[in-house]
Design an enzyme around this catalytic site. Sequence first.
Site, PDB file in Angstrom:
ATOM      1  N   LEU C 218      30.081   4.925  27.619  1.00 46.99           N
ATOM      2  CA  LEU C 218      30.219   4.580  29.032  1.00 46.99           C
ATOM      3  C   LEU C 218      30.756   3.155  29.205  1.00 46.99           C
ATOM      4  O   LEU C 218      30.186   2.204  28.678  1.00 46.99           O
ATOM      5  CB  LEU C 218      28.836   4.691  29.713  1.00 46.99           C
ATOM      6  CG  LEU C 218      28.810   4.347  31.194  1.00 46.99           C
ATOM      7  CD1 LEU C 218      29.606   5.344  32.012  1.00 46.99           C
ATOM      8  CD2 LEU C 218      27.386   4.270  31.686  1.00 46.99           C
ATOM      9  N   ASP C 219      31.819   3.034  29.952  1.00 45.48           N
ATOM     10  CA  ASP C 219      32.403   1.727  30.279  1.00 45.48           C
ATOM     11  C   ASP C 219      32.862   0.950  29.048  1.00 45.48           C
ATOM     12  O   ASP C 219      33.018  -0.274  29.103  1.00 45.48           O
ATOM     13  CB  ASP C 219      31.414   0.862  31.085  1.00 45.48           C
ATOM     14  CG  ASP C 219      31.033   1.522  32.392  1.00 45.48           C
ATOM     15  OD1 ASP C 219      31.771   2.406  32.847  1.00 45.48           O
ATOM     16  OD2 ASP C 219      29.990   1.151  32.960  1.00 45.48           O
ATOM     17  N   GLU C 220      33.068   1.659  27.941  1.00 51.47           N
ATOM     18  CA  GLU C 220      33.448   0.962  26.705  1.00 51.47           C
ATOM     19  C   GLU C 220      34.848   1.335  26.235  1.00 51.47           C
ATOM     20  O   GLU C 220      35.273   0.946  25.162  1.00 51.47           O
ATOM     21  CB  GLU C 220      32.437   1.285  25.586  1.00 51.47           C
ATOM     22  CG  GLU C 220      31.047   0.726  25.791  1.00 51.47           C
ATOM     23  CD  GLU C 220      30.974  -0.770  25.597  1.00 51.47           C
ATOM     24  OE1 GLU C 220      31.970  -1.385  25.232  1.00 51.47           O
ATOM     25  OE2 GLU C 220      29.880  -1.317  25.825  1.00 51.47           O
TER      26      GLU C 220
END
Lengths: 275, 275, 275, 275
Positions: C218-220
């Site tokens: 996530l969000d990476e």
Amino acid sequence: MVIVIQCKDRVGLVAEISGVMAKFGINILTMREFVDTLESMFFARLVIESFDDLPSLEKGLRAVLPVDASVKVNPEPEKKIVVLVTKEYHCLSDILVRNHFKTLGASVEAVIGNYPMLGDLCERFNVPFHYITHEDKEKMDFECEIQEQLAFYQFDYLVLAKYMRIISPEFVASYPNQIINIHHSFLPAFIGASPYKRAFHRGVKLIGATAHFVTNDLDEGPIIVQQTIPVNHTYMVSDMVRAGKEIETSVLAKALHLVFEDRVFVFNNKTIVFE
Amino acid sequence: MVIVIQCKDRVGLVAEISGVMAKFGINILTMREFVDTLESMFFARLVIESFDDLPSLEKGLRAVLPVDASVKVNPEPEKKIVVLVTKEYHCLSDILVRNHFKTLGASVEAVIGNYPMLGDLCERFNVPFHYITHEDKEKMDFECEIQEQLAFYQFDYLVLAKYMRIISPEFVASYPNQIINIHHSFLPAFIGASPYKRAFHRGVKLIGATAHFVTNDLDEGPIIVQQTIPVNHTYMVSDMVRAGKEIETSVLAKALHLVFEDRVFVFNNKTIVFE
Amino acid sequence: MVIVIQCKDRVGLVAEISGVMAKFGINILTMREFVDTLESMFFARLVIESFDDLPSLEKGLRAVLPVDASVKVNPEPEKKIVVLVTKEYHCLSDILVRNHFKTLGASVEAVIGNYPMLGDLCERFNVPFHYITHEDKEKMDFECEIQEQLAFYQFDYLVLAKYMRIISPEFVASYPNQIINIHHSFLPAFIGASPYKRAFHRGVKLIGATAHFVTNDLDEGPIIVQQTIPVNHTYMVSDMVRAGKEIETSVLAKALHLVFEDRVFVFNNKTIVFE
Amino acid sequence: MVIVIQCKDRVGLVAEISGVMAKFGINILTMREFVDTLESMFFARLVIESFDDLPSLEKGLRAVLPVDASVKVNPEPEKKIVVLVTKEYHCLSDILVRNHFKTLGASVEAVIGNYPMLGDLCERFNVPFHYITHEDKEKMDFECEIQEQLAFYQFDYLVLAKYMRIISPEFVASYPNQIINIHHSFLPAFIGASPYKRAFHRGVKLIGATAHFVTNDLDEGPIIVQQTIPVNHTYMVSDMVRAGKEIETSVLAKALHLVFEDRVFVFNNKTIVFE
């Protein structure tokens, strides 16, 4: 609830204004105040908690201010505008979308274009569009037609959203400090026509946009917002135009937001902006 | 002449403050005021025309403000600072040059380094440099030595200009809201060590710097100034470090300028900055 | 006409690639080349004058490149996309307007929303809208429904234009390097939910937005574009949200423009962007 | 190790250049190439792995390039400069500090000032300072004195670090594309004298700085770097001057960094900058 005041400066103005608030038991949420010491002018914008008896409040304020002070107590929070366009869609579509979703801070009463092609976009958003060509007409006749159309609407501001005709002094005089334009350069660089072409030939490393009130001096009116973005040697004129449209849209949107929230004061050829 | 006030909010504060000014016949040149409505706190910064009887003015202000209000009338315009450094020269040299040419807004009383190499630079600008190594010592002993040295100086702020040791809570507690640090990332991104290395591995497209007051929570103190600059895929860690130094220097300089002009208020873990 | 190449680096690659161009008498207008020396990877983007026999050109290039090289000769200049949304209109409307005026560099095949309210906007621009609620369903079932709908369309990219559901690893795995998201913070700051609320409580002085490819973390995922804008102590959470929408729109638009022009390469968790 | 090439464009240049590299078994680390298609000019900058037999490499390159090509193989990485100043210290001190710590990418051979006051600063950094007044002299005689002093030094560039005298065409002609100036506005806005004063009266919302090569047309030379920063209605001329100094320093530093790394090409009145 907003209050804006503009008047000649004198000792004690803040005390008198805030004294009136205190007398009415009104809490000041934020107060922005600026004195132009060279011109001895005073500008203030207050945000107060909601208050009912506005006529008394305004009377109270006028009692302590210079007689010729400009005072607006709770100016209409939902402004009305008419938009003038030519062929380019980017600023207009941004305005229409915000208008449609009620985040513009104003209501678009109508759009007038000197070409017909943006009518379809207006129709999609149920906004009246009037096509008034400038061709085969004297400028005065053309502008008269626009003004006749404008007469059907009530509006606070005329927004020139990439309207590419020069406006006559007579037209400007009819709407003092009411006409907002987006200019496609960081003024005063590239005043006049074809700024991107000239920017290309000059080899600048940034381009910009300027939102300003329109006065009789072309591109010389009070500036509201300016921004620049970097460009480089790989940009052809067309790339600059494309990049410029992004910043034109953004700068005009920001300027309208500030004006519609009564954060912008005009004095002489400058603005005071309480961001 | 500056006046700064911080206190619990209540109705009529602006009226009372400006009433005091009016009573003394003092013209307010600019007034910035902010109410934190969630916390019910009031912050104000006034610039007034020069006035002689400051004790009476302060007394007049305190009479109308809550008893525990923080009031500073004409705070020392020329602050005194001590700078802590490690090995990097860029922030220190910027401070020393401005100090030398009297444009820092503060006087650098001394520099303390946990390495010796920046001593030469201080000497060139006739600023005392004290080398206190942290090696072969308990942190407490090391910090005691620094505090012993600090005891020789009067100062308003301790500036950590790329001082690369973590400070103990005891040390921080000795100088509340007086220690200003420059952190080499746009906090809260990359809290802790080696931000540029982690930025490189994350593949970010911008890097930044943060100037903040130091509290006991590492990198969690009130933020004064933050800025970012773009980077791209061609940047190795060393390029990011180099680019970062430019923005660290610039951000710390801006933060110090704001603090030294009494434009920064601290409340809880945030700052109010009247730019 | 564009050519993009990504392969293991070795001596002489540029010579061999440009040798092929020369053999065919093709003029290279611009060539961007980057070697990731740590990973020994080679990336190139060439713009060439128009050329007819593309199969021969591709064959010629493959003959001199490593067998597992990724080579795209004249990739489809008009990409196809499907957009996923939730309730917020700002990114979607920007995409729809550009799509309508043929300046997006891609064609919006359809929009899928887990709430119905953006259907009206799509209808105004004659773009198919599919409402698929996530309520009262297992995530797997919900995503299956989306995938069934997606199966009706051919598309190069899935654009998450403020789509506020977390996507499962299985879904992500179906569209490797094809899902582009706009995240409402300058990652890696404020990973996860409610970034503006956390930004407010942290007292940051800038907020930002990040456009990135979606991976299982996530969000990476690989970052394409990031930008920040200044905020200050007067911003409530709602002000940050409002300001954030402007930059989210702008950052996503820029990222899409870069991707659609084949200027973005993904390797491991980073992007190479030839702006 | 850097190679820069500038010549008339023709088909196959990249192939031929990179073919030479391949023949010598040289790995190209990065290659930036640009073709000005309007002017049919080719510009390239290669970074290669270290290589010993540079004369053979240069001979090999010249064999495949147009006879009048400009080719620099491994240009001196440590440039030499002389700095001209007047009274302001901010750009000079930045240059001297970087020079002192060997991060300028150039060596400051000497500083020449038409006022004496910056001599002390140079002395602190052990850099020769020559005071040559312009007073009571014809411009030609004044410039002759400067040139006589310059004749004692070898230098690649003359850096005008807030040197406030207009240079004669004869002087400029002696150092073609070697004189770098920092101008205190975002050119072409406010060409000429007193830009901050004029910016104040125009009420602009941003000010800027421009680093450029000096040609005979005042403020019209090829632009290397430009940046702007926001200002507002509270800025007096003196505030703009102060803010401007920060950006002047930063813009000149960035331009010098780019020039000293051989990333800047000049053609006609523009620069190609491979950042």
